[in-house]
Design a protein around this motif. Structure first.
Motif, PDB file in Angstrom:
ATOM      1  N   ASP A 181      10.428 -35.391  10.193  1.00 47.13           N
ATOM      2  CA  ASP A 181      10.470 -36.897  10.086  1.00 47.13           C
ATOM      3  C   ASP A 181      10.889 -35.951   8.419  1.00 47.13           C
ATOM      4  OD1 ASP A 181       9.774 -38.822   9.501  1.00 47.13           O
ATOM      5  OD2 ASP A 181       8.352 -38.859   9.932  1.00 47.13           O
ATOM      6  N   GLY A 182      11.640 -36.902   7.786  1.00 47.21           N
ATOM      7  CA  GLY A 182      11.730 -36.821   6.685  1.00 47.21           C
ATOM      8  C   GLY A 182      12.837 -35.862   6.128  1.00 47.21           C
ATOM      9  N   ALA A 183      13.698 -35.945   6.583  1.00 48.88           N
ATOM     10  CA  ALA A 183      14.769 -35.165   6.177  1.00 48.88           C
ATOM     11  C   ALA A 183      15.476 -36.208   5.514  1.00 48.88           C
ATOM     12  CB  ALA A 183      15.922 -34.564   7.605  1.00 48.88           C
ATOM     13  N   ARG A 184      16.249 -35.907   4.466  1.00 49.80           N
ATOM     14  CA  ARG A 184      17.096 -36.468   3.401  1.00 49.80           C
ATOM     15  C   ARG A 184      18.472 -36.010   3.058  1.00 49.80           C
ATOM     16  NH1 ARG A 184      13.107 -38.062  -1.281  1.00 49.80           N
ATOM     17  NH2 ARG A 184      12.694 -35.985  -1.454  1.00 49.80           N
ATOM     18  N   SER A 185      18.839 -36.090   2.248  1.00 49.37           N
ATOM     19  CA  SER A 185      20.465 -35.418   1.369  1.00 49.37           C
ATOM     20  C   SER A 185      20.000 -35.501   0.301  1.00 49.37           C
ATOM     21  CB  SER A 185      21.633 -36.207   2.026  1.00 49.37           C
ATOM     22  OG  SER A 185      22.752 -36.357   1.117  1.00 49.37           O
ATOM     23  N   PRO A 186      20.798 -34.685  -0.077  1.00 45.84           N
ATOM     24  CA  PRO A 186      21.386 -33.983  -1.655  1.00 45.84           C
ATOM     25  C   PRO A 186      21.347 -35.108  -2.662  1.00 45.84           C
ATOM     26  CG  PRO A 186      21.804 -31.357  -0.191  1.00 45.84           C
ATOM     27  CD  PRO A 186      21.450 -32.936   0.423  1.00 45.84           C
ATOM     28  N   SER A 187      22.690 -36.149  -1.930  1.00 42.95           N
ATOM     29  CA  SER A 187      22.884 -36.892  -2.589  1.00 42.95           C
ATOM     30  C   SER A 187      22.091 -38.114  -2.861  1.00 42.95           C
ATOM     31  CB  SER A 187      24.245 -37.529  -1.984  1.00 42.95           C
ATOM     32  OG  SER A 187      23.992 -37.878  -0.843  1.00 42.95           O
ATOM     33  N   ASP A 188      21.248 -38.227  -1.785  1.00 46.64           N
ATOM     34  CA  ASP A 188      20.233 -39.395  -2.747  1.00 46.64           C
ATOM     35  C   ASP A 188      18.993 -38.615  -3.136  1.00 46.64           C
ATOM     36  OD1 ASP A 188      21.420 -40.624  -0.701  1.00 46.64           O
ATOM     37  OD2 ASP A 188      20.106 -40.199   0.961  1.00 46.64           O
ATOM     38  N   VAL A 189      18.635 -37.273  -3.027  1.00 44.52           N
ATOM     39  CA  VAL A 189      17.903 -36.909  -4.105  1.00 44.52           C
ATOM     40  C   VAL A 189      18.168 -36.552  -5.198  1.00 44.52           C
ATOM     41  CG1 VAL A 189      16.522 -35.253  -4.376  1.00 44.52           C
ATOM     42  CG2 VAL A 189      16.202 -35.415  -2.065  1.00 44.52           C
ATOM     43  N   ARG A 190      19.543 -36.188  -5.361  1.00 46.58           N
ATOM     44  CA  ARG A 190      19.442 -35.568  -7.059  1.00 46.58           C
ATOM     45  C   ARG A 190      21.267 -35.785  -7.428  1.00 46.58           C
ATOM     46  NH1 ARG A 190      21.807 -30.505  -6.215  1.00 46.58           N
ATOM     47  NH2 ARG A 190      21.303 -29.624  -4.022  1.00 46.58           N
ATOM     48  N   GLY A 191      21.628 -37.029  -6.273  1.00 50.39           N
ATOM     49  CA  GLY A 191      22.847 -36.900  -7.196  1.00 50.39           C
ATOM     50  C   GLY A 191      24.085 -36.465  -7.242  1.00 50.39           C
ATOM     51  N   SER A 192      23.224 -35.605  -5.546  1.00 47.15           N
ATOM     52  CA  SER A 192      24.565 -34.411  -5.425  1.00 47.15           C
ATOM     53  C   SER A 192      25.901 -35.094  -4.966  1.00 47.15           C
ATOM     54  CB  SER A 192      23.801 -33.518  -4.957  1.00 47.15           C
ATOM     55  OG  SER A 192      25.196 -31.764  -4.137  1.00 47.15           O
ATOM     56  N   ALA A 193      27.014 -34.102  -4.522  1.00 49.04           N
ATOM     57  CA  ALA A 193      28.097 -34.551  -3.853  1.00 49.04           C
ATOM     58  C   ALA A 193      28.026 -33.508  -2.231  1.00 49.04           C
ATOM     59  CB  ALA A 193      29.453 -34.004  -4.180  1.00 49.04           C
ATOM     60  N   ASP A 194      27.212 -33.486  -2.354  1.00 50.38           N
ATOM     61  CA  ASP A 194      26.448 -33.148  -0.978  1.00 50.38           C
ATOM     62  C   ASP A 194      25.889 -33.798  -0.021  1.00 50.38           C
ATOM     63  OD1 ASP A 194      25.414 -31.421   1.096  1.00 50.38           O
ATOM     64  OD2 ASP A 194      24.327 -29.929   0.178  1.00 50.38           O
ATOM     65  N   GLY A 195      26.698 -34.294   0.853  1.00 52.75           N
ATOM     66  CA  GLY A 195      25.977 -35.499   1.486  1.00 52.75           C
ATOM     67  C   GLY A 195      24.987 -34.930   2.805  1.00 52.75           C
ATOM     68  N   ARG A 196      24.885 -33.679   3.210  1.00 53.59           N
ATOM     69  CA  ARG A 196      24.385 -33.182   4.838  1.00 53.59           C
ATOM     70  C   ARG A 196      22.863 -34.187   4.227  1.00 53.59           C
ATOM     71  NH1 ARG A 196      24.437 -26.948   4.481  1.00 53.59           N
ATOM     72  NH2 ARG A 196      23.974 -27.316   2.091  1.00 53.59           N
ATOM     73  N   THR A 197      22.774 -33.836   5.966  1.00 54.35           N
ATOM     74  CA  THR A 197      21.154 -34.503   5.459  1.00 54.35           C
ATOM     75  C   THR A 197      20.341 -33.099   6.123  1.00 54.35           C
ATOM     76  OG1 THR A 197      21.698 -36.733   6.463  1.00 54.35           O
ATOM     77  CG2 THR A 197      19.393 -35.411   6.990  1.00 54.35           C
ATOM     78  N   LEU A 198      19.807 -33.279   5.508  1.00 44.59           N
ATOM     79  CA  LEU A 198      18.849 -31.495   5.291  1.00 44.59           C
ATOM     80  C   LEU A 198      17.103 -31.811   5.436  1.00 44.59           C
ATOM     81  CD1 LEU A 198      19.996 -29.630   2.040  1.00 44.59           C
ATOM     82  CD2 LEU A 198      20.975 -29.746   4.645  1.00 44.59           C
ATOM     83  N   GLY A 199      16.200 -30.889   6.707  1.00 47.05           N
ATOM     84  CA  GLY A 199      14.934 -30.873   6.969  1.00 47.05           C
ATOM     85  C   GLY A 199      14.378 -29.582   6.452  1.00 47.05           C
ATOM     86  N   VAL A 200      14.684 -28.280   6.918  1.00 45.34           N
ATOM     87  CA  VAL A 200      13.914 -27.477   6.467  1.00 45.34           C
ATOM     88  C   VAL A 200      15.214 -26.323   7.003  1.00 45.34           C
ATOM     89  CG1 VAL A 200      11.779 -27.883   7.702  1.00 45.34           C
ATOM     90  CG2 VAL A 200      13.430 -26.799   9.229  1.00 45.34           C
ATOM     91  N   GLY A 201      14.826 -24.832   5.843  1.00 41.14           N
ATOM     92  CA  GLY A 201      15.549 -23.846   6.239  1.00 41.14           C
ATOM     93  C   GLY A 201      14.880 -22.843   6.282  1.00 41.14           C
ATOM     94  N   LEU A 202      15.935 -22.396   7.493  1.00 40.17           N
ATOM     95  CA  LEU A 202      15.658 -20.976   8.351  1.00 40.17           C
ATOM     96  C   LEU A 202      15.595 -19.860   8.109  1.00 40.17           C
ATOM     97  CD1 LEU A 202      14.405 -20.093  10.997  1.00 40.17           C
ATOM     98  CD2 LEU A 202      16.073 -20.301  12.561  1.00 40.17           C
TER      99      LEU A 202
END
Length: 847
Positions: free
Chosen positions: A814-835
């Motif tokens: 809950d709270g996963a976001r996309s780099p494009s939303d956070v910092r205007g990146s071209a990366d449109g993936r929805t990222l949650g946690v890094g394993l």
């Protein structure tokens, strides 16, 4: 003729129901297999349903009036079957891959398990990388096209990657039916059952021809004691199976013919004729050489049309229907073979007919077939005229066919001796490997002892063979005997002059005498003895019978200590049970001091197709590269089997197996001894260590792989389920919903860990934007709250099911976001946690 006994009537009713059930189950099995939907239970139910329906609608007059003296037949049948069972009670278990009998047994288990003719190879999908797949492919045919041999008895069916077995399927289908009904070990008793049916059919056939219970009893006892029939009733090739269906077919044909002679109700004779045609036609789905039966069918058809047109016109249509049904089913069997057993069918047709008819053999066969069909259609109309009947009368004389048959037998014997002379005294086959490997080229005079002609005489017994031939010549008007004699002559000529003029593997190649020549020769000899009106001839026949019984009994008793296949079956069963669902590496080296795939197929074929294991054959020089691919990949599921010890540091020896067998010795035409150390090998089974076999186990990402401490790696794809993004150098990003897939086999003693340890870093978490990870497995759920972006280790309890083979861990963010939303990146993936790392903790109180 005495009236039918009530006890006999019950016996024949049970017999007819049994035979009808066997025939219906056979056709149901073949049809289901043709549609890729064979299931032994479904075949049994469908066959019994057809049999019960047919039996209900059969006319009451279908009940038999056996041609006996009025005394019950059942005691005779019981004595014969018990005597036969005495020597067949323990069948062989021929598991050796690459041999015909081993291929049939493996076919049966594969068809029972998969239900389809065409085989998909499961090994490539189980391999971890392209490197190991290339190694596996290098051991396969370079050109994976039609007829390329995958291993002995298994071939590519086309260029798409499907395999097919070499042989026809009805025999292994019956093994599958028995295994489904009575358990896996009962698979081998299907042949025992069909062997008893073959003896029963010939006994009843002789009873129909002679009307004497004693003749049926003698026939049955001679077959029960016949060393050739006994041996191939225990070895799982198709000769005895074909004999069972042909003997039953001829028996019901004899009953139908007798009914026509006595003007029985047409409905009854039509039913008998149909059951005869259906049973006889099953031979065509057992062995491809069913074309040997066609001359007899043509002769029966022609004589039947000629005789009924003059004496029983009401039955002429039945004769036409009989011929049409057998011809149609034979045509279906040809198409069936060309599609479902294409390599075998084309090879046999080319081998049998190209040498006889030349390069245009296909056109010649087509013309002959069409001409025969056209003649068959025209014959019922032609015989209506008196002139045609008179012209055909000469061809319908028994003496003509007896003379032709005797000439065929003489030519067959002469052809056998001539071919033996060519092999033993000339240089024609000096460079033919097929003959060289049996040591018969240039053998000289001893080769004549190995001819098919001598084998025929010995296995029938010389006196019985001579009595049968002489008796047929003395009684030219016994049409049932004449027809059997013609059939015997056709098969004898084809085998002795063309197929096996020299039995260079002794009794094993004598199997071509077991399906027609020896059994029907015995039946003819007994029948002419009991039908003869000359007392001296009956005494001669009785003497031949009396001398044959101890002659053959001696050789049968030599066979009884043999338990061929029992030890390999036990060894391979233990190997298969140990390996389980794992992948088995099979070392091809060391078989005779060299890499020999054909000899290694002794193990590969049954392990692959009988036991359903994934087998990866390789040469020892490839071992390091293969193990590098498999290091840590579901480690406990990777095994290695070879026939020599290995010192490779990545292998752990589990156990050794003594793989040996005994077989009948081939030093004489009729086997008299057995070899105790037949194919003696010591097999070594090694285990590739598992991924997690210590109380604590960590797997860390590096180069897109998860590396356990001090071990190899396991591909991340085996752990990461759905919902993860692509692997990066040292971690993988989740989305908002994903899973981890765990396998019990990774862990020591197969026990689940108590806790899952994960090294995680949330994406863009802060006090203002919290990221929540919910971890759920089974009934256990844990929540992890992130308010910052640092890397940290988190332990969560696991609730994996105690008896489950796998465990799915669900991770929801809950709270996963996309780099494009956070910092205007071209990366449109929805990222949650890094394993970054996965570890496991075990409850130390567990055993």
């Amino acid at each position: 003729m005495a009236s039918q006994q009530p006890a006999d009537l019950a016996f024949f009713r049970v017999l007819d129901s049994l035979i009808l059930s066997v025939v219906c189950i056979s056709y149901a099995s073949v049809i289901l297999l043709a549609f890729g939907a064979f299931d032994a239970r479904l075949a049994i139910v469908a066959g019994l349903l057809l049999a019960a329906t047919g039996r209900y609608f059969l006319p009451a007059s279908f009940e038999p009036e056996h041609a006996a003296s009025g005394k019950p037949v059942f005691p005779v049948v019981l004595v014969v079957l018990l005597a036969a069972l005495l020597f067949r009670a323990e069948p062989f278990r021929p598991m050796h891959g690459g041999q015909d009998q081993g291929v049939y047994v493996s076919m049966s288990a594969h068809l029972q398990r998969e239900g389809s003719v065409f085989i998909d190879d499961p090994v490539p999908a189980a391999l971890p990388d392209e490197r190991s797949r290339n190694i596996y492919a290098s051991g396969m045919p370079e050109d994976p096209s039609f007829a390329a041999s995958v291993q002995p008895g298994v071939y590519y069916s086309d260029g798409k990657g499907d395999y097919v077995f070499q042989f026809y399927h009805l025999h292994p289908l019956w093994m599958a039916v028995f295994a489904e009904l009575f358990g896996d070990a009962a698979r081998f008793y299907a042949l025992t059952f069909l062997s008893l049916l073959s003896i029963l059919g010939l006994c009843l056939l002789v009873l129909e021809m002679t009307g004497a219970r004693a003749a049926a009893l003698v026939t049955g006892l001679l077959l029960a004691l016949n060393p050739l029939h006994v041996y191939f009733s225990r070895l799982h090739v198709t000769e005895i199976v074909a004999l069972a269906f042909s003997a039953i077919g001829f028996y019901y044909l004899a009953r139908a013919a007798r009914g026509v002679q006595r003007s029985a109700p047409p409905a009854a004779t039509a039913t008998l004729a149909a059951l005869s045609a259906l049973s006889l036609s099953l031979v065509f789905f057992v062995r491809i050489t069913g074309f040997l039966y066609l001359p007899l069918v043509v002769l029966i058809y022609g004589l039947g049309i000629w005789w009924t047109a003059q004496h029983r016109p009401a039955y002429t249509r039945q004769v036409i229907g009989y011929g049409a049904l057998v011809a149609a089913l034979y045509g279906v069997s040809v198409l069936y073979g060309l599609y479902y057993s294409p390599i075998y069918a084309l090879e046999i047709y080319r081998w049998r007919f190209a040498g006889l008819l030349g390069t245009h053999w296909k056109a010649i066969l087509a013309i002959v077939s069409l001409a025969t069909v056209a003649a068959g259609i025209a014959l019922p109309f032609a015989v209506r005229s008196g002139g045609a009947q008179r012209r055909l009368a000469f061809a319908a004389r028994p003496g003509v066919w007896i003379g032709l048959a005797s000439a065929a037998i003489a030519l067959g014997v002469a052809g056998s001796f001539y071919e033996a002379y060519v092999i033993g005294f000339t240089e024609r086959y000096a460079y033919t490997q097929h003959y060289l490997r049996f040591g018969v080229v240039g053998l000289g005079a001893p080769i004549f002892w190995q001819t098919g002609a001598v084998g025929w005489m010995l296995y029938t017994s010389p006196l019985l063979a001579l009595v049968g031939i002489a008796g047929v010549h003395r009684m030219p008007r016994q049409w049932p005997l004449v027809l059997l004699y013609v059939f015997l002559a056709v098969c004898l000529f084809a085998n002795l002059a063309v197929n096996v003029p020299v039995i260079y593997q002794h009794y094993y190649y004598a199997r071509y005498l077991a399906s027609e020549i020896v059994p029907y020769g015995i039946a003819i000899a007994v029948a002419v003895t009991f039908l003869s009106t000359a007392r001296w001839f009956r005494v001669l026949g009785a003497a031949a019978i009396a001398l044959t019984i101890p002659f053959h009994l001696y050789y049968v008793l030599q066979q009884m200590p043999v338990r061929e296949g029992a030890r390999p079956y036990a060894s391979m069963t233990r190997i298969a049970d140990t390996v389980g669902d794992g992948l088995l590496l099979l070392d091809l080296d060391g078989w005779g001091g060299r890499s020999d795939g054909a000899r290694a197929a002794r193990l590969q074929t049954p392990l692959t197709y009988y036991y359903g294991k994934r087998v990866f054959p390789f040469e020892s020089r490839e071992l390091d590269e293969i193990l590098a691919s498999f290091e840590g990949v579901s480690g406990a599921d990777v095994w290695l089997l070879g026939n020599r010890p290995s010192t490779h540091p990545r292998l752990q020896l589990v156990r050794t197996f003594l793989y040996r067998d005994n077989r009948m010795d081939s030093a004489a035409l009729i086997p008299t001894t057995f070899n105790e150390n037949y194919w003696r090998q010591v097999l070594y089974l090694y285990r590739v260590p598992g991924v997690c076999e210590t109380p604590g186990c960590d797997l860390r990402f590096s180069d897109g792989r998860l590396y356990p401490i001090r071990r190899g790696y396991v591909y991340a794809q085996t752990v990461l389920g759905q919902g993860w993004h692509g692997l990066e150098e040292d971690h993988v990003w989740s989305s908002d919903s994903q899973t981890l897939e765990l396998s019990r086999r990774w862990f020591d003693a197969g026990r689940w860990p108590a806790a899952l340890r994960m090294e995680l870093r949330p994406y863009a978490a802060s006090p203002e934007h919290l990221v929540t990870l919910i971890v759920r497995s089974g009934e256990v759920e844990e929540e992890i709250l992130f308010d910052g972006g640092g890397l940290a280790v988190h332990d969560v309890p696991l609730g994996c099911p105690d008896e489950g083979a796998t465990c799915t861990v669900y991770l929801d963010v809950d709270g996963a976001r996309s780099p494009s939303d956070v910092r205007g990146s071209a990366d449109g993936r929805t990222l949650g946690v890094g394993l970054y790392n996965i570890g496991f903790e075990f409850d130390q109180e567990q055993p």
